[in-house]
Design an enzyme around this catalytic site. Sequence first.
Site, PDB file in Angstrom:
ATOM      1  N   LYS A  22       0.950  -1.331  -2.223  1.00 44.26           N
ATOM      2  CA  LYS A  22       2.245  -1.942  -1.900  1.00 44.26           C
ATOM      3  C   LYS A  22       2.771  -2.839  -3.012  1.00 44.26           C
ATOM      4  CE  LYS A  22       3.357  -0.706   2.422  1.00 44.26           C
ATOM      5  NZ  LYS A  22       4.678  -0.175   2.799  1.00 44.26           N
ATOM      6  N   SER A  25      -5.446   4.087   0.004  1.00 44.40           N
ATOM      7  CA  SER A  25      -4.240   3.277  -0.186  1.00 44.40           C
ATOM      8  C   SER A  25      -4.433   1.778  -0.022  1.00 44.40           C
ATOM      9  CB  SER A  25      -3.148   3.753   0.775  1.00 44.40           C
ATOM     10  OG  SER A  25      -3.571   3.622   2.123  1.00 44.40           O
TER      11      SER A  25
END
Length: 502
Positions: free
Chosen positions: A51, A305
């Site tokens: 992110k 992720s």
Amino acid sequence: MSDLYLEAIEQARVYDVAIETPLELAPKLSSRLNNEVLFKREDLQPVFSFKLRGAYNKIAHLTEAERARGVICASAGNHAQGVALSSHKLGIKAIIVMPRTTPDIKVKAVSRMGGEVVLFGDSYSDASEHAYRLCEENGMVFIHPYDDPLVIAGQGTIAEEMMRQYPGDLDAVFIPIGGGGLAAGMAIYLKTHSPKTRIIGVEPVDSAAMYDSIKAGERVSLKQVGIFADGVAVKKVGKLTFDLVRQYVDEIMLVDTDEICAAIKDIYEENRSIVEPAGALGVAALKKYVRNTGARGQLLTAINSGANMNFDRMRHVAERTEMGEGREALFAVTIPEKPGSFLNFCQIIGDYNITEFNYRLSSRKEAHVFAGISVSDSAKIAALEHAMLSAGLATLNLQDNELAKLHIRHLVGGRCDLVENERLYRFEFPERPGALLEFLTRAAGRWNISLFHYRNHAAAYGRVLVGIEVPPHEHDAFENYLDELGYTYVNESDNPIYNLFL
């Protein structure tokens, strides 16, 4: 449109704060699956998540006037940390609105990175609405977690790195999907530079907003979102990301909680890192893809992720891992209540190791047994079930029964002859100080609670199993009462495992 995104990806500003993460071989999993498996290690970023890329790229492209106004976002974790660190790096004021249910470890992480935390509401939706209000009131710039071209381009730099790190064509890439920014950015770049690569998005079965939207041909809003893989728990995907994923992603696969937990263990055994549930979606789907297609000798890549895992949640992960790997079978079996029945049942199980065995006398004619059995693979589960049925024993395979796995296995033997007109419900309520007491206070009153089971799963929401005595003529009034309570609930009164053991 793709040319504009490609240019934005190639010109993205991410490396002031982000690192180029390695594309690592996973030798154990590769050997087990008979394919070459690679992990893209976004869990190694400074905020332990991809992110950071999109957040910094967006904020770095703000004008001086926009920077002076400051930025604001709503997030329960990874995006919040990305915005906080990016803003701190650029000397910009940042307000991060987080739900009150956000684990303390994530709140403190955002504060350490210089973000001003505002806690509001019990869900991301509550926090997002409040963030938009504050944005308008204070004239700040809103940093969207996924539905923004610069955020999408920032996430797309992962694909650009992969093409540099492995110049050949990958057979398939497995990408987690929440709002869709990561999959959209990566898919645009991969489809241009590696057109033979199959791009597969991954969602949990209980948070499949993108899957459902593509199936419907338009964005849909989920009524209820699963909270285990909280990093991808969104009710509605973005406008931009929906169009891009529909155009560039070849397929979306769904995985369940047990498969996610097993993937977390696989990643740990490869590199001793513990990813969060959302971070393991790619590996879970990769394994499922190999099982479903029989793929051999292919080059398969999973995007790991993120690694913002609550330590307490690992207990729940460990409990579910064996089922996710197909290495533990759960059965409810009814056997005759007579001498030798248990011996006969154990002879059917044979040399398998029993991991759990619960029994209580329920009548003079038959006995109900709840058994956990260790197996080497899922095929053995079907063989065991067949053996029990062939012996004339009523058998329920509980592998997909959430009530059995979450609650019943801890409550076997709870039948009470004194209970009348009992109805059984599963509830979810925000996990914050005083929430359990609040639930009990609001639920008490007109009807008697005859059963109550609660386990803390170190998640944003607590799970409660409640038995309540409700006369038949009051069923409608009771259902209306539950709707007014405002908690998510499931009526389990007709679940066969309830009738057997409780």
